[in-house]
Design a protein around this motif. Sequence first.
Motif, PDB file in Angstrom:
ATOM      1  N   LYS A 118      81.115 -21.585  -6.266  1.00 30.81           N
ATOM      2  CA  LYS A 118      81.909 -20.728  -5.282  1.00 30.81           C
ATOM      3  C   LYS A 118      82.283 -19.382  -6.055  1.00 30.81           C
ATOM      4  CE  LYS A 118      86.468 -22.789  -7.434  1.00 30.81           C
ATOM      5  NZ  LYS A 118      87.664 -23.637  -7.381  1.00 30.81           N
ATOM      6  N   SER A 119      82.781 -18.591  -5.123  1.00 26.31           N
ATOM      7  CA  SER A 119      83.295 -17.003  -5.358  1.00 26.31           C
ATOM      8  C   SER A 119      84.503 -17.208  -6.242  1.00 26.31           C
ATOM      9  CB  SER A 119      83.382 -16.014  -4.359  1.00 26.31           C
ATOM     10  OG  SER A 119      84.150 -16.475  -3.365  1.00 26.31           O
ATOM     11  N   ARG A 120      84.802 -15.922  -7.137  1.00 22.81           N
ATOM     12  CA  ARG A 120      86.153 -15.880  -7.570  1.00 22.81           C
ATOM     13  C   ARG A 120      86.743 -14.783  -7.053  1.00 22.81           C
ATOM     14  NH1 ARG A 120      89.661 -13.908 -11.551  1.00 22.81           N
ATOM     15  NH2 ARG A 120      90.127 -15.456 -13.345  1.00 22.81           N
ATOM     16  N   SER A 121      87.900 -14.900  -6.268  1.00 25.72           N
ATOM     17  CA  SER A 121      88.722 -13.762  -6.029  1.00 25.72           C
ATOM     18  C   SER A 121      89.237 -12.968  -7.216  1.00 25.72           C
ATOM     19  CB  SER A 121      89.928 -14.224  -5.111  1.00 25.72           C
ATOM     20  OG  SER A 121      89.537 -14.886  -4.105  1.00 25.72           O
ATOM     21  N   ILE A 122      89.420 -11.556  -6.950  1.00 28.26           N
ATOM     22  CA  ILE A 122      89.860 -10.556  -8.193  1.00 28.26           C
ATOM     23  C   ILE A 122      91.212 -10.486  -7.726  1.00 28.26           C
ATOM     24  CG2 ILE A 122      89.729  -8.859  -9.328  1.00 28.26           C
ATOM     25  CD1 ILE A 122      87.290 -10.862  -9.897  1.00 28.26           C
ATOM     26  N   PRO A 123      92.134 -10.492  -8.284  1.00 26.97           N
ATOM     27  CA  PRO A 123      93.617 -10.528  -7.992  1.00 26.97           C
ATOM     28  C   PRO A 123      93.881  -8.928  -7.984  1.00 26.97           C
ATOM     29  CG  PRO A 123      93.618 -12.005 -10.029  1.00 26.97           C
ATOM     30  CD  PRO A 123      92.276 -11.437  -9.720  1.00 26.97           C
ATOM     31  N   GLY A 124      94.498  -8.635  -6.942  1.00 25.30           N
ATOM     32  CA  GLY A 124      95.262  -7.468  -6.662  1.00 25.30           C
ATOM     33  C   GLY A 124      94.854  -6.742  -5.355  1.00 25.30           C
ATOM     34  N   GLY A 125      93.654  -7.125  -4.643  1.00 19.26           N
ATOM     35  CA  GLY A 125      93.164  -6.589  -3.370  1.00 19.26           C
ATOM     36  C   GLY A 125      92.076  -7.636  -2.712  1.00 19.26           C
ATOM     37  N   ILE A 126      91.107  -6.803  -2.385  1.00 22.86           N
ATOM     38  CA  ILE A 126      90.177  -7.766  -1.516  1.00 22.86           C
ATOM     39  C   ILE A 126      88.810  -8.268  -2.400  1.00 22.86           C
ATOM     40  CG2 ILE A 126      91.068  -6.849   0.694  1.00 22.86           C
ATOM     41  CD1 ILE A 126      88.598  -5.183   0.898  1.00 22.86           C
ATOM     42  N   SER A 127      88.717  -7.629  -3.386  1.00 26.74           N
ATOM     43  CA  SER A 127      87.475  -7.781  -4.337  1.00 26.74           C
ATOM     44  C   SER A 127      87.204  -9.280  -4.615  1.00 26.74           C
ATOM     45  CB  SER A 127      87.172  -6.774  -5.468  1.00 26.74           C
ATOM     46  OG  SER A 127      87.263  -5.565  -5.100  1.00 26.74           O
ATOM     47  N   SER A 128      86.038  -9.583  -4.471  1.00 25.43           N
ATOM     48  CA  SER A 128      85.634 -10.793  -5.358  1.00 25.43           C
ATOM     49  C   SER A 128      84.237 -10.755  -5.989  1.00 25.43           C
ATOM     50  CB  SER A 128      85.671 -11.904  -4.248  1.00 25.43           C
ATOM     51  OG  SER A 128      84.415 -11.760  -3.310  1.00 25.43           O
ATOM     52  N   ASP A 129      84.193 -11.731  -6.935  1.00 23.41           N
ATOM     53  CA  ASP A 129      82.952 -11.720  -7.678  1.00 23.41           C
ATOM     54  C   ASP A 129      82.272 -12.974  -6.972  1.00 23.41           C
ATOM     55  OD1 ASP A 129      80.874 -12.707  -9.272  1.00 23.41           O
ATOM     56  OD2 ASP A 129      82.054 -12.319 -11.106  1.00 23.41           O
ATOM     57  N   ARG A 130      80.935 -12.475  -6.134  1.00 20.36           N
ATOM     58  CA  ARG A 130      80.386 -13.825  -5.102  1.00 20.36           C
ATOM     59  C   ARG A 130      79.582 -14.566  -6.134  1.00 20.36           C
ATOM     60  NH1 ARG A 130      77.405  -9.479  -1.791  1.00 20.36           N
ATOM     61  NH2 ARG A 130      77.198  -8.779  -3.715  1.00 20.36           N
ATOM     62  N   TYR A 131      79.131 -14.179  -7.296  1.00 18.95           N
ATOM     63  CA  TYR A 131      78.392 -15.118  -8.334  1.00 18.95           C
ATOM     64  C   TYR A 131      78.919 -15.136  -9.611  1.00 18.95           C
ATOM     65  CZ  TYR A 131      75.365 -13.813  -4.300  1.00 18.95           C
ATOM     66  OH  TYR A 131      74.869 -13.518  -3.027  1.00 18.95           O
ATOM     67  N   PRO A 132      79.989 -15.626  -9.946  1.00 17.15           N
ATOM     68  CA  PRO A 132      80.373 -15.720 -11.085  1.00 17.15           C
ATOM     69  C   PRO A 132      79.455 -16.648 -11.912  1.00 17.15           C
ATOM     70  CG  PRO A 132      81.815 -16.889  -9.769  1.00 17.15           C
ATOM     71  CD  PRO A 132      80.783 -16.137  -8.714  1.00 17.15           C
TER      72      PRO A 132
END
Length: 142
Positions: A118-132
């Motif tokens: 699963k992806s990882r949301s990055i706190p603070g806004g809408i960015s995410s790491d799609r391939y942690p």
Amino acid sequence: SYNVISNGTFNNNINSGISLLFSWKNELANNTVNRNIEGIYLGNSSEGNLVNGNDVGYNLLGIHLESSNNNTICQNNLLKNDHSAFDDGINQWDLNENGNYYSDFDCSDSNADGKCDKSRSIPGGISSDRYPLASFLKQQNS
């Protein structure tokens, strides 16, 4: 702009290990950034920077992007930071299906491809790491 900061050690600083302000198209690669308030900080409209292959650990905040967009953050090890990342802009936290390793992320890798399911949301806004990444990356400077 157009600078490369690589293969350095930035430990035990009062504020940031590495800080870029109003900076464009720089590369931060293969650095060790430990025991700072913030490991890596990009702020004040820093854009088009590449942050990759860094070991960022034991900071209060690992990687912090503030008021900055269109940066790429990939293949970093975020190790035992109080908070791995914060991003209030729109940035890319992976490249070519390779994200970052987060020691605080509950990751399962059911197909053993080295990436979390699963992806990882990055706190603070809408960015995410799609391939942690499922495991720690051995970096060139380690």
